[in-house]
Design an enzyme around this catalytic site. Structure first.
Site, PDB file in Angstrom:
ATOM      1  N   CYS A  25     -79.336 -16.241 -48.248  1.00 29.16           N
ATOM      2  CA  CYS A  25     -78.756 -17.281 -47.405  1.00 29.16           C
ATOM      3  C   CYS A  25     -78.663 -16.691 -46.002  1.00 29.16           C
ATOM      4  CB  CYS A  25     -77.400 -17.726 -47.950  1.00 29.16           C
ATOM      5  SG  CYS A  25     -76.145 -16.432 -47.919  1.00 29.16           S
ATOM      6  N   ALA A  26     -77.757 -17.161 -45.189  1.00 31.61           N
ATOM      7  CA  ALA A  26     -77.679 -16.702 -43.805  1.00 31.61           C
ATOM      8  C   ALA A  26     -77.255 -15.250 -43.667  1.00 31.61           C
ATOM      9  CB  ALA A  26     -76.706 -17.583 -43.028  1.00 31.61           C
TER      10      ALA A  26
END
Length: 127
Positions: A25-26
């Site tokens: 994810c980020a």
């Protein structure tokens, strides 16, 4: 950040053969394993560039920060996995509560901006 962080993480999780799924994810590298016992969590936490680890929803997460995409790409190049094709969800059954909460979150998450905006408009025009 350590050079070759992706390769070092790969070694400490038991190698490519132990990884059943990998994504990110980020800020986190997310992996599922064949055998969690092969993972050297203490070793991973000591790596320069790793901010921490956690396990959530059947996934092992290595918290890296904004450089996670580069580490992910390094891991993809070093393994049989392909970018964008890796399995995002861990294998196995989800319990009924997790399944229910995932469904509710999936329904209401797209509506949150609308609800927040309507609350702001109500405050502006009705007070």
């Amino acid at each position: 950040m350590e050079k070759d962080l992706g390769k070092k993480i790969l070694q400490l999780v038991g190698g490519e053969a132990n990884i059943s799924a990998i994504t990110h994810c980020a800020t986190r590298l997310r992996m599922s394993f064949q055998d969690k016992k092969k993972v050297d969590e203490a070793g991973i936490k000591q790596l320069d560039g790793v901010l921490g680890t956690m396990e959530k929803g059947g996934q092992y997460q290595v918290i890296i920060g904004p450089a996670v995409d580069q580490i992910y790409q390094d891991l993809i190049r070093a393994t049989r996995f392909e970018s964008g094709v890796t399995e995002a969800e861990p294998k196995g059954k989800k319990n009924i509560i997790t399944l229910f909460l995932d469904t509710v979150a999936g329904i209401f998450t797209p509506l949150l901006p609308l609800l927040a905006g309507s609350g702001v408009l109500e405050e502006l025009f009705f007070f």
